[in-house]
Scaffold this motif. Structure first.
Motif, PDB file in Angstrom:
ATOM      1  N   TYR A  45     -47.501   1.714 -82.379  1.00  0.00           N
ATOM      2  CA  TYR A  45     -47.247   3.031 -82.947  1.00  0.00           C
ATOM      3  C   TYR A  45     -48.567   3.785 -83.056  1.00  0.00           C
ATOM      4  O   TYR A  45     -49.650   3.228 -82.846  1.00  0.00           O
ATOM      5  CB  TYR A  45     -46.569   2.943 -84.316  1.00  0.00           C
ATOM      6  CG  TYR A  45     -47.225   2.068 -85.349  1.00  0.00           C
ATOM      7  CD1 TYR A  45     -48.255   2.542 -86.163  1.00  0.00           C
ATOM      8  CD2 TYR A  45     -46.789   0.751 -85.558  1.00  0.00           C
ATOM      9  CE1 TYR A  45     -48.834   1.742 -87.134  1.00  0.00           C
ATOM     10  CE2 TYR A  45     -47.369  -0.051 -86.524  1.00  0.00           C
ATOM     11  CZ  TYR A  45     -48.389   0.447 -87.312  1.00  0.00           C
ATOM     12  OH  TYR A  45     -48.972  -0.347 -88.275  1.00  0.00           O
ATOM     13  N   SER A  46     -48.462   5.077 -83.366  1.00  0.00           N
ATOM     14  CA  SER A  46     -49.639   5.890 -83.671  1.00  0.00           C
ATOM     15  C   SER A  46     -49.269   6.834 -84.799  1.00  0.00           C
ATOM     16  O   SER A  46     -48.096   7.108 -85.037  1.00  0.00           O
ATOM     17  CB  SER A  46     -50.107   6.662 -82.434  1.00  0.00           C
ATOM     18  OG  SER A  46     -49.156   7.638 -82.051  1.00  0.00           O
ATOM     19  N   PHE A  47     -50.291   7.340 -85.489  1.00  0.00           N
ATOM     20  CA  PHE A  47     -50.038   8.256 -86.602  1.00  0.00           C
ATOM     21  C   PHE A  47     -51.256   9.143 -86.807  1.00  0.00           C
ATOM     22  O   PHE A  47     -52.381   8.796 -86.399  1.00  0.00           O
ATOM     23  CB  PHE A  47     -49.697   7.490 -87.878  1.00  0.00           C
ATOM     24  CG  PHE A  47     -50.735   6.499 -88.315  1.00  0.00           C
ATOM     25  CD1 PHE A  47     -51.727   6.844 -89.236  1.00  0.00           C
ATOM     26  CD2 PHE A  47     -50.741   5.204 -87.806  1.00  0.00           C
ATOM     27  CE1 PHE A  47     -52.680   5.928 -89.644  1.00  0.00           C
ATOM     28  CE2 PHE A  47     -51.696   4.275 -88.201  1.00  0.00           C
ATOM     29  CZ  PHE A  47     -52.669   4.634 -89.128  1.00  0.00           C
ATOM     30  N   ASP A  48     -51.039  10.294 -87.440  1.00  0.00           N
ATOM     31  CA  ASP A  48     -52.145  11.207 -87.693  1.00  0.00           C
ATOM     32  C   ASP A  48     -52.660  11.035 -89.119  1.00  0.00           C
ATOM     33  O   ASP A  48     -52.207  10.155 -89.861  1.00  0.00           O
ATOM     34  CB  ASP A  48     -51.737  12.656 -87.391  1.00  0.00           C
ATOM     35  CG  ASP A  48     -50.695  13.200 -88.364  1.00  0.00           C
ATOM     36  OD1 ASP A  48     -50.335  12.503 -89.343  1.00  0.00           O
ATOM     37  OD2 ASP A  48     -50.227  14.327 -88.156  1.00  0.00           O
ATOM     38  N   LYS A  49     -53.591  11.904 -89.532  1.00  0.00           N
ATOM     39  CA  LYS A  49     -54.250  11.721 -90.823  1.00  0.00           C
ATOM     40  C   LYS A  49     -53.368  12.120 -91.996  1.00  0.00           C
ATOM     41  O   LYS A  49     -53.744  11.884 -93.158  1.00  0.00           O
ATOM     42  CB  LYS A  49     -55.547  12.532 -90.857  1.00  0.00           C
ATOM     43  CG  LYS A  49     -55.351  14.034 -90.752  1.00  0.00           C
ATOM     44  CD  LYS A  49     -56.688  14.762 -90.766  1.00  0.00           C
ATOM     45  CE  LYS A  49     -56.498  16.268 -90.667  1.00  0.00           C
ATOM     46  NZ  LYS A  49     -57.808  16.975 -90.659  1.00  0.00           N
ATOM     47  N   ALA A  50     -52.189  12.718 -91.747  1.00  0.00           N
ATOM     48  CA  ALA A  50     -51.338  13.202 -92.845  1.00  0.00           C
ATOM     49  C   ALA A  50     -50.940  12.126 -93.869  1.00  0.00           C
ATOM     50  O   ALA A  50     -51.060  12.372 -95.074  1.00  0.00           O
ATOM     51  CB  ALA A  50     -50.130  13.936 -92.295  1.00  0.00           C
ATOM     52  N   PRO A  51     -50.380  10.947 -93.523  1.00  0.00           N
ATOM     53  CA  PRO A  51     -50.069  10.477 -92.180  1.00  0.00           C
ATOM     54  C   PRO A  51     -48.607  10.754 -91.803  1.00  0.00           C
ATOM     55  O   PRO A  51     -47.710  10.688 -92.659  1.00  0.00           O
ATOM     56  CB  PRO A  51     -50.286   8.965 -92.311  1.00  0.00           C
ATOM     57  CG  PRO A  51     -49.845   8.663 -93.724  1.00  0.00           C
ATOM     58  CD  PRO A  51     -50.200   9.884 -94.547  1.00  0.00           C
ATOM     59  N   ILE A  52     -48.393  11.074 -90.545  1.00  0.00           N
ATOM     60  CA  ILE A  52     -47.063  11.183 -89.957  1.00  0.00           C
ATOM     61  C   ILE A  52     -47.053  10.328 -88.698  1.00  0.00           C
ATOM     62  O   ILE A  52     -48.004  10.369 -87.910  1.00  0.00           O
ATOM     63  CB  ILE A  52     -46.713  12.645 -89.601  1.00  0.00           C
ATOM     64  CG1 ILE A  52     -46.659  13.500 -90.868  1.00  0.00           C
ATOM     65  CG2 ILE A  52     -45.379  12.722 -88.852  1.00  0.00           C
ATOM     66  CD1 ILE A  52     -45.547  13.128 -91.846  1.00  0.00           C
ATOM     67  N   ILE A  53     -46.001   9.559 -88.506  1.00  0.00           N
ATOM     68  CA  ILE A  53     -45.903   8.689 -87.336  1.00  0.00           C
ATOM     69  C   ILE A  53     -45.645   9.546 -86.098  1.00  0.00           C
ATOM     70  O   ILE A  53     -44.743  10.388 -86.086  1.00  0.00           O
ATOM     71  CB  ILE A  53     -44.793   7.643 -87.511  1.00  0.00           C
ATOM     72  CG1 ILE A  53     -45.168   6.698 -88.661  1.00  0.00           C
ATOM     73  CG2 ILE A  53     -44.586   6.853 -86.222  1.00  0.00           C
ATOM     74  CD1 ILE A  53     -44.066   5.736 -89.045  1.00  0.00           C
ATOM     75  N   ALA A  54     -46.432   9.327 -85.052  1.00  0.00           N
ATOM     76  CA  ALA A  54     -46.297  10.075 -83.799  1.00  0.00           C
ATOM     77  C   ALA A  54     -45.500   9.253 -82.785  1.00  0.00           C
ATOM     78  O   ALA A  54     -44.290   9.427 -82.645  1.00  0.00           O
ATOM     79  CB  ALA A  54     -47.672  10.444 -83.261  1.00  0.00           C
ATOM     80  N   LEU A  55     -46.170   8.349 -82.116  1.00  0.00           N
ATOM     81  CA  LEU A  55     -45.503   7.470 -81.152  1.00  0.00           C
ATOM     82  C   LEU A  55     -45.033   6.203 -81.862  1.00  0.00           C
ATOM     83  O   LEU A  55     -45.652   5.758 -82.818  1.00  0.00           O
ATOM     84  CB  LEU A  55     -46.475   7.110 -80.028  1.00  0.00           C
ATOM     85  CG  LEU A  55     -47.075   8.303 -79.276  1.00  0.00           C
ATOM     86  CD1 LEU A  55     -48.241   7.854 -78.409  1.00  0.00           C
ATOM     87  CD2 LEU A  55     -46.006   8.998 -78.447  1.00  0.00           C
ATOM     88  N   ASN A  56     -43.945   5.620 -81.356  1.00  0.00           N
ATOM     89  CA  ASN A  56     -43.461   4.389 -81.977  1.00  0.00           C
ATOM     90  C   ASN A  56     -42.525   3.657 -81.029  1.00  0.00           C
ATOM     91  O   ASN A  56     -41.717   4.283 -80.339  1.00  0.00           O
ATOM     92  CB  ASN A  56     -42.726   4.695 -83.281  1.00  0.00           C
ATOM     93  CG  ASN A  56     -42.673   3.493 -84.207  1.00  0.00           C
ATOM     94  OD1 ASN A  56     -41.990   2.510 -83.945  1.00  0.00           O
ATOM     95  ND2 ASN A  56     -43.419   3.567 -85.308  1.00  0.00           N
ATOM     96  N   TRP A  57     -42.648   2.338 -81.035  1.00  0.00           N
ATOM     97  CA  TRP A  57     -41.755   1.523 -80.215  1.00  0.00           C
ATOM     98  C   TRP A  57     -40.311   1.651 -80.680  1.00  0.00           C
ATOM     99  O   TRP A  57     -39.374   1.470 -79.900  1.00  0.00           O
ATOM    100  CB  TRP A  57     -42.189   0.056 -80.282  1.00  0.00           C
ATOM    101  CG  TRP A  57     -41.981  -0.552 -81.636  1.00  0.00           C
ATOM    102  CD1 TRP A  57     -42.697  -0.294 -82.769  1.00  0.00           C
ATOM    103  CD2 TRP A  57     -40.960  -1.474 -82.013  1.00  0.00           C
ATOM    104  NE1 TRP A  57     -42.193  -1.012 -83.837  1.00  0.00           N
ATOM    105  CE2 TRP A  57     -41.129  -1.746 -83.398  1.00  0.00           C
ATOM    106  CE3 TRP A  57     -39.926  -2.109 -81.325  1.00  0.00           C
ATOM    107  CZ2 TRP A  57     -40.303  -2.615 -84.094  1.00  0.00           C
ATOM    108  CZ3 TRP A  57     -39.108  -2.985 -82.019  1.00  0.00           C
ATOM    109  CH2 TRP A  57     -39.303  -3.231 -83.383  1.00  0.00           C
ATOM    110  N   ASP A  58     -40.113   1.989 -81.953  1.00  0.00           N
ATOM    111  CA  ASP A  58     -38.790   2.225 -82.518  1.00  0.00           C
ATOM    112  C   ASP A  58     -38.632   3.732 -82.737  1.00  0.00           C
ATOM    113  O   ASP A  58     -39.206   4.296 -83.664  1.00  0.00           O
ATOM    114  CB  ASP A  58     -38.652   1.494 -83.848  1.00  0.00           C
ATOM    115  CG  ASP A  58     -37.292   1.704 -84.500  1.00  0.00           C
ATOM    116  OD1 ASP A  58     -36.480   2.490 -83.974  1.00  0.00           O
ATOM    117  OD2 ASP A  58     -37.043   1.084 -85.552  1.00  0.00           O
TER     118      ASP A  58
END
Length: 289
Positions: A206-219
């Protein structure tokens, strides 16, 4: 009419032999480098002997970051190139549309669009959209003449979870006369990364930004969620990751232990993470003498 060259919109940068060469280079770098620092959670030491996982994980994490950033940068480079053309500087949708149509065919799945400084915009395949982008947090950045790479939104036009990649258009006098942009569909990019990486059973990313909000995800069900509003163990793990640029965390989510390697990207500012469900494979103990 100006046409896109293959080096910018043709997709060769991340295709075929080039992608394989990049991943081989990243693998060699990961094997030669130092292991990521291991963080503990709730006073429990993370797996110090998980050498097979760390080797595989560092290679996979480097690949994930290179592919994820690469797809966004490729789109950004193509948009920046188009923004410098006479067609774009004309701010005429009829002249801009053919270029964006070609770009859309040669990049990751996305809605590509042209916006005026007042926030009104037109999209390939949709024409003039009823929404307005002026209220988006990223839009003032573009009007200041700066590009945007990876702002997370729910698209006004499609309702899809998207990452914004956009470039301002400057007129002959240097003023911003418009914006060329793309709303990259996060679920489709996640599926593409999953295929490109060839994930094994029990492997996640997965990936996420500093907010944090999840960006990319396997799910895909977890895309664009706030991880701090999930389970307490997840909150602690994400707070740990947000406080560092790289490392390893171990936490439980949905009754399953997850061991995750992570690293912050200097390109998007996202944290990328690769991990395994359950206990990672540990280094075998030496045979007794």
């Amino acid at each position: 009419m100006h046409r896109l060259g293959a080096s910018h919109a043709g997709g060769s940068m991340l295709d075929g032999n080039w992608r394989r060469w990049c991943l081989q280079l990243l693998a060699a770098a990961a094997l030669a480098g130092n292991p990521l620092p291991v963080a503990a959670e709730d006073g429990q030491p993370a797996a110090q002997n998980a050498s097979p996982f760390l080797v595989r994980g560092e290679i996979a994490l480097s690949s994930l970051q290179a592919l994820g950033d690469g797809h966004l940068r490729k789109m950004g480079d193509a948009l920046q190139m188009l923004a410098e053309t006479p067609e774009a500087r004309s701010a005429s949708w009829e002249r801009i549309r053919p270029l964006l149509e070609t770009l859309a065919e040669r990049n990751v799945d996305a809605l590509v669009w042209f916006a005026r400084p007042d926030g009104s915009y037109r999209a390939v395949g949709g024409g003039k959209e009823p929404g307005n982008l002026a209220s988006r947090p990223y839009f003032p950045t573009l009007l200041q003449g700066k590009p945007v790479l990876g702002a997370l939104v729910v698209s006004k036009a499609t309702g899809k979870s998207s990452a914004i990649v956009a470039s301002p258009i400057r007129g002959a006098d240097g003023r911003v006369v418009g914006v060329l942009g793309s709303s990259i569909y996060l679920d489709r990019l996640s599926a593409r990364l999953k295929q490109e990486m060839g994930l094994g059973s029990g492997e996640i990313f997965y990936s996420f930004d500093k907010a944090p909000i999840i960006a990319l995800n396997w799910d895909p069900a977890l895309i664009l969620l706030d991880p701090l509003k999930l389970e307490p163990a997840v909150t602690r793990a994400f707070e740990e990751m947000l406080g560092r640029t790289e490392g390893v965390v171990r936490y439980e989510f949905r009754d399953t232990v997850r061991t995750v390697l992570y690293r912050r990207s200097p390109v998007t500012g996202w944290w990328y993470a690769f991990g395994v469900l359950g206990e990672p494979e540990k280094k075998a103990a030496p045979a007794p003498r």
